[in-house]
Design an enzyme around this catalytic site. Structure first.
Site, PDB file in Angstrom:
ATOM      1  N   THR A 243      23.398 -55.716  -5.313  1.00  0.00           N
ATOM      2  CA  THR A 243      23.794 -54.324  -5.101  1.00  0.00           C
ATOM      3  C   THR A 243      22.575 -53.490  -4.742  1.00  0.00           C
ATOM      4  OG1 THR A 243      25.608 -54.545  -6.660  1.00  0.00           O
ATOM      5  CG2 THR A 243      24.851 -52.296  -6.200  1.00  0.00           C
ATOM      6  N   CYS A 328      -3.462 -57.607 -11.142  1.00  0.00           N
ATOM      7  CA  CYS A 328      -2.650 -58.764 -11.516  1.00  0.00           C
ATOM      8  C   CYS A 328      -3.440 -59.806 -12.283  1.00  0.00           C
ATOM      9  CB  CYS A 328      -2.066 -59.422 -10.278  1.00  0.00           C
ATOM     10  SG  CYS A 328      -1.227 -58.267  -9.199  1.00  0.00           S
TER      11      CYS A 328
END
Ligand SMILES: *Cc1c(COP(=O)(O)O)cnc(C)c1O
Length: 382
Positions: A243, A328
């Site tokens: 969606t 990261c």
């Protein structure tokens, strides 16, 4: 203690208040919050219109057609879809991928995963300026090379690849050209047609939009097919089910339009701020530039502070938000693989900090960072 100065825009940017306002119109009952795939009522159609107008904003920002934009959860997913989706769909043509050792982990780790699936990867080592040359790329191409993946702007160094020249070499060798442009929108001119880019990854939260949204540009061409990685309702022409998050998409559309419109002015102002930082550090010894200023965007500056440990320096700089490389891998004590990849000696790589500036950075921020740096460095070096 004074307020925290944020100099980590390359890790993420704050959402622009104008973007937050646009997003807020797509969350609650009084807004356009419906499922854009709902065909049975007006609210669904309205949501679809919001999504399609944002798709046009993204397409316009990179010189693409809206039908060439696939929404993803961010640049990580876009990189995964570009590399894995393209290689799997083109198994029959070849199994060879060319990339570099200084790409973002989203590309590096995806390429490594493909290697363990039986694909072959050539890992190019860039020069000291962080860039792979067209000649280097040409030498790496093979008859079975199907894809080349190189980033537009390196997230740790700021260096800019010569995308047009690299694309030409890739195409001459019969390979498609993927570009991770997460750090590039609004920082350098980006036009997929002019540059000859086939696949291009974008991220909302690197351009003053929300986290959790991104896009992959997929050139409309019969030989550019991708195998989906996420299966479901067949959204995004079967390339990426799920969606569509109307509020995130509206935010990314608004954010990318603003960033392209204001990018040049932002970068001019940021150049002066970066130079102010460099000038303010010129009285200190033992500072090395990992960033080659001649080939880099002004908003990313990677510096090594000889004789200190980067992590200790960060701790001492308690009022400045910075990173010792890529956000990261800041949990690990290993030096940045990007700095290692361009040949920075281990001791200097461990003494490096990445300064990254953005739309809301002020002269006062730079001056506060300079004061903190002087204080911390004299303390640590004593
Ligand atoms: C931030 C970044 C990514 C990851 O993007 P997400 O949207 O956080 O998944 C990928 N590549 C580069 C160059 C980045 O800077």
């Amino acid at each position: 203690m004074s307020a925290l100065v944020y100099l980590d825009y390359a890790a993420t940017t704050p959402v622009d208040p104008r973007v937050a306002e646009a997003m807020s119109r797509h969350l609650t009952l009084d807004g356009i919050f419906a499922n854009p795939a709902s065909r049975s009522h007006m609210l669904g159609w309205q949501a679809e219109q919001v999504v399609e107008s944002a798709r046009r904003q993204v397409a316009d920002a990179i010189g693409a057609d809206p039908r060439e934009i696939v929404w993803t959860s961010g640049a990580t997913e876009a990189d995964n879809l570009a590399l894995t989706g393209f290689l799997r769909a083109n198994r029959g043509r070849g199994r060879h991928l060319v990339t570099s050792v200084v790409e973002h982990k989203a590309v590096v780790d995806t390429a490594a995963a493909l290697e363990s699936e039986g694909y072959e990867v050539t890992w190019l080592t860039p020069g000291r300026d962080g860039r792979v040359t067209p000649e280097q790329l040409g030498e790496a191409l093979r008859p079975d090379t199907v894809l080349v993946s190189l980033m537009a702007v390196n997230n740790e160094l700021g260096c800019i690849h010569d995308l047009a020249a690299l694309a030409e070499v890739a195409h001459a060798g019969g390979a498609a050209f993927h570009v991770d442009a997460a750090q590039a929108v609004g920082r350098i001119p980006l036009d997929v047609e002019r540059l000859g880019i086939d696949l291009l990854s974008l991220s909302g939260h690197k351009l003053y939009g929300p986290k959790g949204i991104g896009a992959l540009y997929v050139r409309r061409s019969p030989d550019l097919r991708l195998e989906a990685l996420i299966h479901g309702g067949g959204h995004e022409r079967g390339m990426r089910s799920g969606t569509l998050p109307t509020h995130q998409i509206a935010g990314m559309g608004e954010a990318i339009a603003l960033t392209v419109a204001e990018g040049e002015a932002d970068q001019a102002r940021i150049t002066a701020l970066r130079d102010r930082l460099l000038a303010g550090l010129s009285d200190l010894d033992g500072i090395h530039r990992n960033t080659d200023l001649a080939v880099a965007v002004p908003n990313i500056l990677n510096l090594a502070f000889e004789g200190v440990d980067g992590e200790s320096l960060l701790m001492a700089l308690r009022d400045v938000a910075l990173s010792t490389g890529s956000a990261c891998n800041s949990a690990s004590v290993e030096p940045s693989y990007v700095l290692k990849g361009i040949g920075v000696p281990r001791s200097l790589a461990l003494a490096s900090l990445r300064f990254s500036f953005g739309r809301f950075t002020t002269e006062a921020d730079i001056d506060q960072a300079l004061a903190s740096l002087h204080h911390a460095l004299t303390g640590l070096r004593r």
